[in-house]
Design an enzyme around this catalytic site. Sequence first.
Site, short mmCIF file in Angstrom:
data_model
loop_
_atom_site.label_atom_id
_atom_site.label_comp_id
_atom_site.label_asym_id
_atom_site.label_seq_id
_atom_site.Cartn_x
_atom_site.Cartn_y
_atom_site.Cartn_z
N GLY A 222 -99.79 85.40 -21.02
CA GLY A 222 -101.21 85.13 -20.89
C GLY A 222 -101.52 83.69 -20.54
O GLY A 222 -102.61 83.21 -20.83
N ASP A 223 -100.57 82.99 -19.94
CA ASP A 223 -100.84 81.61 -19.53
C ASP A 223 -99.91 81.29 -18.36
O ASP A 223 -99.48 82.21 -17.66
CB ASP A 223 -100.67 80.65 -20.73
CG ASP A 223 -101.65 79.50 -20.66
OD1 ASP A 223 -101.61 78.76 -19.65
OD2 ASP A 223 -102.47 79.31 -21.58
#
Length: 405
Positions: A222-223
């Site tokens: 998620g990054d």
Amino acid sequence: MLPFLPLLLLAAVAYGGHVVKRDTTCTVHPSGNFTDDSPAIVDAFALCGQGGTIEFLNETYWIEKVMNTTGLNDVQIDLRGTLLWSAANISYWLDNSLPLGFQNQSSAWFLGGNNIVFNGYGYGTFDGNGQIWYDFTKGVSNLAGRPHALTIWETNNSTFEGIRFVQSQMWTMTLASSSFVNMTDIFVSSTSNDSQPARNTDGADTLDSHHITFRRWEVHNGDDSIAMKRNSSDILIEDSVFYTGLGVAIGSIGQFPGEFEFVERVLTRNCSFIGTEFVGYIKTWTGVEQGFPPNGGGGGIGYVRDITWTNSTLNNVQTPAEITQCTSFSGAVGQCDTSTLQISNITWSGLEGSILGSAIASLACSAAAPCPDLRILNNDFVLGTNASAGTYSCHAVASTEGFTC
Ligand SMILES: *[C@@H]1O[C@H](CO)[C@@H](O)[C@H](O)[C@H]1NC(C)=O
Ligand SMILES: *[C@@H]1O[C@H](CO)[C@@H](O)[C@H](O)[C@H]1NC(C)=O
Ligand SMILES: *[C@@H]1O[C@H](CO)[C@@H](O)[C@H](O)[C@H]1NC(C)=O
Ligand SMILES: *[C@@H]1O[C@H](CO)[C@@H](O)[C@H](O)[C@H]1NC(C)=O
Ligand SMILES: *[C@@H]1O[C@H](CO)[C@@H](O)[C@H](O)[C@H]1NC(C)=O
Ligand SMILES: *[C@@H]1O[C@H](CO)[C@@H](O)[C@H](O)[C@H]1NC(C)=O
Ligand SMILES: *[C@@H]1O[C@H](CO)[C@@H](O)[C@H](O)[C@H]1NC(C)=O
Ligand SMILES: *[C@@H]1O[C@H](CO)[C@@H](O)[C@H](O)[C@H]1NC(C)=O
Ligand SMILES: *[C@@H]1O[C@H](CO)[C@@H](O)[C@H](O)[C@H]1NC(C)=O
Ligand SMILES: *[C@@H]1O[C@H](CO)[C@@H](O)[C@H](O)[C@H]1NC(C)=O
Ligand SMILES: *[C@@H]1O[C@H](CO)[C@@H](O)[C@H](O)[C@H]1NC(C)=O
Ligand SMILES: *[C@@H]1O[C@H](CO)[C@@H](O)[C@H](O)[C@H]1NC(C)=O
């Protein structure tokens, strides 16, 4: 009768697991009952970390404490099981995770040295129990003390291969002050099972590191899929596939007033980007300081140059190419034309596949240092049906090749 075992050593057990040493091989045996195995692991590195082998069995090891196993030499590490980090005592980690000396970042494990071969044989696993962290953090950026899974520290001429990292607590791994390291056949998956985001779960970061190769990675997160931060050079990322994260990032850099930082010679090729936000993006802070690290800052100087993303496929990527020079994670806005951190000679080429957003590129350089030599060429994009699809939005771009703003 038991065979005679030279140098057999059973470490005393005031704790979970224990170490059996034969010649220069240390085998770590887990407690198997969720008592802390970290003292046994640290012992194994102390006993066999100079010219030896550390073996983990096909079992689960339970880790409740930080570990610092640096200064290794000529060591083979065989991980045939799962290292599972406890997150039962959040306040322990917030108080004790080991500082990286950068942006208030810290880590659960510092490991490093020269001539290390760390092999997970495709199934050896780091499990950070990250869901507990994603739920605890509730999307707050860079929560101080939230530990990275692994810091590869002051490491040279070393290989990490066949290792799986699941549900990392925060950043998955950082190569810091390291050179000539190959990271091969690495699987990373850090995704949230509920509405709290798996934020800051970078697949890998580099810091003060040079001559690093990432080959055959698969990252679900998620990054940033992989990010090159302060003073990174000669980085190769190839034959990898990135799902759902932000893509391959340069930065953020320029967060610390007056400090000189650079990133140069980063090549990403023969990769797939599936549902990622970007293929390649560059982020620097403003030229004036707005707030303080970890989530504020700016005023750094330096450069980013000779960066290429090429020969890769896209599937539903939002925006393939992005530059911003006013990064902030604390909501600061404006001052986007103040950074003097010079971005130049950046190429996105040979990219093929579908784009979801309207822009192929969103290139916002700083008027205090407009970007020369931005190239977007020989690509074959399938655009969405939006009327404005296929735009190149630019600010303070000094010269382009292959496209017009
Ligand atoms: C867990 O296993 C260790 C040996 O590996 C033992 O010393 C300890 O008593 C066990 N603890 C519990 C709670 O069963
Ligand atoms: C590891 O052990 C499990 C059983 O605990 C077994 O199912 C698995 O096949 C083993 N893996 C390897 C690679 O030996
Ligand atoms: C959790 O860690 C804190 C801080 O290190 C410590 O004071 C406390 O005793 C620990 N709690 C438990 C239940 O182990
Ligand atoms: C790790 O241990 C070494 C040797 O004791 C020490 O110099 C270093 O500061 C420690 N690193 C961290 C992050 O605590
Ligand atoms: C970050 O570290 C700096 C010192 O390097 C310190 O002054 C600041 O309080 C820290 N911030 C947080 C949120 O811990
Ligand atoms: C690099 O490490 C490998 C083993 O991993 C070793 O064989 C080789 O001698 C090392 N090279 C140098 C220059 O130390
Ligand atoms: C998410 O994972 C946590 C921690 O592993 C678990 O306790 C929880 O039940 C899971 N929730 C869902 C919705 O799967
Ligand atoms: C890393 O891989 C390259 C080939 O891509 C090889 O030349 C080099 O020796 C490897 N380095 C180590 C430390 O194994
Ligand atoms: C680091 O490793 C490389 C080979 O991978 C070697 O050429 C170099 O001499 C090593 N540097 C140090 C300081 O040991
Ligand atoms: C980064 O590299 C520059 C140029 O070599 C150097 O001046 C600076 O001290 C380095 N920064 C850090 C934190 O090491
Ligand atoms: C621009 O960067 C590429 C690598 O991405 C490099 O091959 C080339 O030499 C650089 N051009 C200049 C003029 O430095
Ligand atoms: C990209 O592909 C082209 C065409 O196959 C090839 O000529 C070029 O060398 C490749 N670039 C890199 C950096 O591998």
